[in-house]
Design an enzyme around this catalytic site. Sequence first.
Site, PDB file in Angstrom:
ATOM      1  N   SER A   1      52.928  40.933  18.626  1.00 15.82           N
ATOM      2  CA  SER A   1      52.953  39.485  19.200  1.00 15.82           C
ATOM      3  C   SER A   1      54.364  38.937  19.131  1.00 15.82           C
ATOM      4  O   SER A   1      54.875  37.917  18.629  1.00 15.82           O
ATOM      5  CB  SER A   1      52.401  38.614  17.756  1.00 15.82           C
ATOM      6  OG  SER A   1      51.143  38.974  17.345  1.00 15.82           O
TER       7      SER A   1
ATOM      8  N   ASP B   1      44.835  35.868  17.470  1.00 13.38           N
ATOM      9  CA  ASP B   1      44.279  34.451  17.230  1.00 13.38           C
ATOM     10  C   ASP B   1      43.169  34.190  17.916  1.00 13.38           C
ATOM     11  O   ASP B   1      42.201  33.312  17.562  1.00 13.38           O
ATOM     12  CB  ASP B   1      45.313  33.430  16.917  1.00 13.38           C
ATOM     13  CG  ASP B   1      46.010  33.475  15.535  1.00 13.38           C
ATOM     14  OD1 ASP B   1      45.894  34.332  14.707  1.00 13.38           O
ATOM     15  OD2 ASP B   1      47.237  32.734  15.526  1.00 13.38           O
TER      16      ASP B   1
ATOM     17  N   GLY C   1      50.703  31.051   5.981  1.00 10.55           N
ATOM     18  CA  GLY C   1      51.321  32.500   6.332  1.00 10.55           C
ATOM     19  C   GLY C   1      52.869  32.022   6.771  1.00 10.55           C
ATOM     20  O   GLY C   1      53.870  32.906   6.320  1.00 10.55           O
TER      21      GLY C   1
ATOM     22  N   SER D   1      54.923  39.364  13.014  1.00 10.05           N
ATOM     23  CA  SER D   1      56.302  38.935  13.670  1.00 10.05           C
ATOM     24  C   SER D   1      56.809  37.892  13.107  1.00 10.05           C
ATOM     25  O   SER D   1      57.957  37.608  13.329  1.00 10.05           O
ATOM     26  CB  SER D   1      55.737  38.382  15.211  1.00 10.05           C
ATOM     27  OG  SER D   1      54.851  37.208  15.095  1.00 10.05           O
TER      28      SER D   1
END
Length: 398
Positions: A168, A281, A72, A141
Amino acid sequence: MNAIIKNSVASGSVKAIPSKSYAHRVLICDFLSGKEIRKEFDGFTSKDILATADCLQNLKDGKTVLDAGESGSTLRFLLVLLSALGGEYTVLGHGKLMERPNEELINALQIHGMEITSGEKITLKGKLTSGEFRLKGDISSQYVSGLLMALPLLDGDSEIVLTTPLSSKAYVDITIQVLSSYGIKIDKTTSGYKVYGNQTYIGGCQVEGDWSNMAFFLVLGALSEKGITVSGLNLKSIQSDKNIMAILALFGANINIYKDQITVKKDKTRPFTVCMDECPDLVPIVAVLGAFANGNTIIREVQRLRLKESDRITSTIQMLNAFGITATSDGKMIEIVGGTPSGGTVSSFNDHRIVMASAVMGLIASGTTTILDSQAVTKSYPTFFEDYSSVGGKVSES
């Protein structure tokens, strides 16, 4: 590949691998400063790091079809970088990458001169113009970080205006820190960031140890009588996943710090309530702590987890269920009923963090655990099972 995990006694030490978040940013800044593109940091690499490195090398070689793999960060950073450089490009992706949200970023780029089509691949044509970039801050972000790295290349000054609070934020802080080391000036505003045009990338940055990936071994220590020592982490880091230290304290782990060595041992196993908006995460491995807690643990602000490599609300809960642990979610939080996990068969959902969390849980749980498609760890930590075995993990392939 499937990994077979057997209950074992964990102890020993592990050296932190380089931070993937820093590596992506340093690679792009190196490219923009004319440096040679690296594929390793301190001898370490991963599929995500290679995706960014290969795209930048191909771009340097004049190629216009670039493959972001399943990363990503690579995809979103590339979309803005290619737009700022100008031209015609095609970006490919694999796995669930092209299903992850990019509309907000693409719309902002289209307003500023880009022709972009998206689907199974993304095509770009045009040259980005400077000005005001308005976008939501609570989707990713990475949109903001991508703009911060690319907008200094444009002729005029630009401003990033966030229409919703930034989630984030620490990842954006990392971007600004890295940019500063390359001589790039960014100003914070009341609504976002001011980015000056016509800047030149000069300098360099060291890549820190990765708090995100080493959290798995720190948690393993908190579940182990003999404990685990992790070295090479920056205790003053701005990485948001350093929050694992505060979560371990809530859980009641015994934590000892000497220079850059963090030793974590099992002590108390308290249930806890924690908000994960700034460090999503960590959720799979924090859920493992909750599975062994003496009571009910609540993990809040998890809604963005549906947009990761897997739907991590679903994959985390199914992982816990596979170990006989009850967990439920209303879409915004996960509640875990702590207990005594026992081995089972776990689907990885092709998600590296589910694999690593399951491996930690399987080592402590009774019986034998099978993790399906465990090769997913190569996305971020291809040497995970080597390090895992070095601290007592019993793992075999099937």
